[in-house]
Design a protein around this motif. Structure first.
Motif, mmCIF file in Angstrom:
data_model
loop_
_atom_site.group_PDB
_atom_site.id
_atom_site.type_symbol
_atom_site.label_atom_id
_atom_site.label_comp_id
_atom_site.label_asym_id
_atom_site.label_seq_id
_atom_site.Cartn_x
_atom_site.Cartn_y
_atom_site.Cartn_z
ATOM 1 N N ALA A 1 104.071 -65.271 -19.999
ATOM 2 C CA ALA A 1 103.515 -64.125 -19.274
ATOM 3 C C ALA A 1 102.172 -63.687 -19.864
ATOM 4 O O ALA A 1 101.201 -63.437 -19.124
ATOM 5 N N LEU A 2 102.107 -63.595 -21.195
ATOM 6 C CA LEU A 2 100.855 -63.190 -21.827
ATOM 7 C C LEU A 2 99.783 -64.255 -21.677
ATOM 8 O O LEU A 2 98.592 -63.934 -21.532
ATOM 9 N N ALA A 3 100.173 -65.520 -21.707
ATOM 10 C CA ALA A 3 99.201 -66.592 -21.500
ATOM 11 C C ALA A 3 98.551 -66.475 -20.124
ATOM 12 O O ALA A 3 97.339 -66.692 -19.973
ATOM 13 N N ASN A 4 99.333 -66.126 -19.133
ATOM 14 C CA ASN A 4 98.785 -65.974 -17.778
ATOM 15 C C ASN A 4 97.778 -64.829 -17.714
ATOM 16 O O ASN A 4 96.751 -64.924 -17.030
ATOM 17 N N GLU A 5 98.073 -63.736 -18.423
ATOM 18 C CA GLU A 5 97.183 -62.570 -18.399
ATOM 19 C C GLU A 5 95.964 -62.741 -19.285
ATOM 20 O O GLU A 5 94.844 -62.355 -18.930
ATOM 21 N N TRP A 6 96.183 -63.290 -20.475
ATOM 22 C CA TRP A 6 95.128 -63.302 -21.482
ATOM 23 C C TRP A 6 94.326 -64.593 -21.525
ATOM 24 O O TRP A 6 93.214 -64.608 -22.056
ATOM 25 N N GLY A 7 94.867 -65.675 -20.974
ATOM 26 C CA GLY A 7 94.136 -66.932 -20.955
ATOM 27 C C GLY A 7 92.757 -66.819 -20.315
ATOM 28 O O GLY A 7 91.766 -67.311 -20.877
ATOM 29 N N PRO A 8 92.650 -66.164 -19.173
ATOM 30 C CA PRO A 8 91.327 -66.007 -18.557
ATOM 31 C C PRO A 8 90.360 -65.172 -19.384
ATOM 32 O O PRO A 8 89.150 -65.189 -19.142
ATOM 33 N N ARG A 9 90.895 -64.453 -20.392
ATOM 34 C CA ARG A 9 90.058 -63.608 -21.255
ATOM 35 C C ARG A 9 89.775 -64.271 -22.597
ATOM 36 O O ARG A 9 89.274 -63.628 -23.515
ATOM 37 N N GLY A 10 90.119 -65.555 -22.733
ATOM 38 C CA GLY A 10 89.772 -66.302 -23.936
ATOM 39 C C GLY A 10 90.778 -66.259 -25.057
ATOM 40 O O GLY A 10 90.493 -66.700 -26.175
ATOM 41 N N VAL A 11 91.986 -65.749 -24.780
ATOM 42 C CA VAL A 11 93.021 -65.659 -25.802
ATOM 43 C C VAL A 11 94.161 -66.613 -25.436
ATOM 44 O O VAL A 11 94.724 -66.514 -24.340
ATOM 45 N N GLN A 12 94.482 -67.537 -26.356
ATOM 46 C CA GLN A 12 95.572 -68.465 -26.119
ATOM 47 C C GLN A 12 96.855 -67.935 -26.761
ATOM 48 O O GLN A 12 96.850 -67.499 -27.915
ATOM 49 N N VAL A 13 97.933 -67.966 -25.987
ATOM 50 C CA VAL A 13 99.227 -67.461 -26.442
ATOM 51 C C VAL A 13 100.239 -68.598 -26.344
ATOM 52 O O VAL A 13 100.519 -69.088 -25.239
ATOM 53 N N ASN A 14 100.760 -69.020 -27.470
ATOM 54 C CA ASN A 14 101.711 -70.129 -27.518
ATOM 55 C C ASN A 14 102.862 -69.790 -28.449
ATOM 56 O O ASN A 14 102.873 -68.744 -29.100
ATOM 57 N N ALA A 15 103.825 -70.679 -28.517
ATOM 58 C CA ALA A 15 104.969 -70.479 -29.406
ATOM 59 C C ALA A 15 105.388 -71.816 -29.994
ATOM 60 O O ALA A 15 105.071 -72.881 -29.461
ATOM 61 N N ILE A 16 106.107 -71.740 -31.092
ATOM 62 C CA ILE A 16 106.711 -72.904 -31.723
ATOM 63 C C ILE A 16 108.220 -72.719 -31.692
ATOM 64 O O ILE A 16 108.734 -71.648 -32.031
ATOM 65 N N ALA A 17 108.923 -73.760 -31.266
ATOM 66 C CA ALA A 17 110.381 -73.739 -31.276
ATOM 67 C C ALA A 17 110.876 -74.678 -32.369
ATOM 68 O O ALA A 17 110.979 -75.887 -32.156
#
Length: 252
Positions: free
Chosen positions: A170-186
């Motif tokens: 959800a955050l990747a969808n919102e913040w990706g266009p603003r230059g912030v990458q949001v990922n996770a490690i499992a």
């Protein structure tokens, strides 16, 4: 001399729950890549990691924080915004509660969700907002194989880690266009305090190892490299992804 895309020199990384295990290994890995560190966690638990990071030549600050205390989260985030430019946030703090689902009480359920998901969200919101405003930043959360599976006797943990995976997207969808990458490690089955009960149960330990193609339990250092990658410019086009580091468990 060409700079490596994995070089984090000049960047400030915040790591929660860095006192031991995965958090400590990730903090050390980021420091080795050149980052300066802010360690957020329970009082008296971050000092060993602070010393390891400082020995690598990185600047390091320790800030006491219980991520389930949302008022404290807001206060600490505001202080960090004034004193540091946070380029990387690693959400590692987490707890697990093992119990039959029919026996899980409200307080036990809430405690796990508050630490693993609610506190994670509000810390990310408040440290991520300046990243969004600047147009650059990295968020890396520690999810779990139980972001995909249900597990046994860990209903609150599985629910919270499914939430971490969904929040990452959800955050990747919102913040990706603003230059912030949001990922996770499992992470897969790692040698940490959270898996002590499993490793001490001969039958469970054997059944787990039989499914892992690598033939061993993972170590915190196995996760550190993935964190450095996702925190670096090498991962600028990776967004909304949950990277499994499991020795091949999910491939089976």
């Amino acid at each position: 001399m060409t700079t490596s895309p994995f070089d984090l020199t000049g960047r400030c990384a915040v790591v929660t729950g860095a006192g031991r295990g995965l958090g400590q290994a990730v903090a050390v890995g980021l420091a080795r890549a050149g980052a300066d560190l802010v360690l957020l966690g329970r009082p008296g638990r971050q000092e060993a990691t602070r010393d390891l990071v400082a020995a690598l030549g990185a600047k390091v600050d320790v800030v006491d924080l219980d991520v389930s205390d949302l008022d404290a989260v807001a206060e600490v985030a505001a202080d960090l915004d004034r004193s540091h430019q946070v380029d990387v946030l690693v959400n590692n703090a987490g707890i697990i509660d093992r119990a039959d689902s029919v026996d899980v009480g409200r307080d036990d359920w809430q405690r796990v969700v508050d630490v693993n998901l609610t506190g994670l969200f509000f810390l990310t919101q408040q440290l991520g907002a300046p990243m969004v405003a600047r147009g650059h930043g990295k968020v890396v959360s520690i999810a779990s194989l139980l972001s995909f599976q249900g597990g046994l006797r860990v209903a609150s943990y599985a629910a919270s880690k499914h939430g971490v995976a969904g929040l990452t997207k959800a955050l990747a969808n919102e913040w990706g266009p603003r230059g912030v990458q949001v990922n996770a490690i499992a992470p897969g089955y790692m040698v940490t305090d959270n898996t002590t009960a499993l490793r001490e149960d001969p039958d469970r330990s054997r059944s787990i190892l039989e499914r892992i193609p690598a033939g061993r339990w993972g170590t915190p250092e196995d996760v550190a490299g993935a964190a450095v990658f996702l925190a670096s410019s090498a991962a600028d086009y990776v967004n909304g992804h949950v990277l499994v580091v499991d020795g091949g468990w999910m491939a089976r």
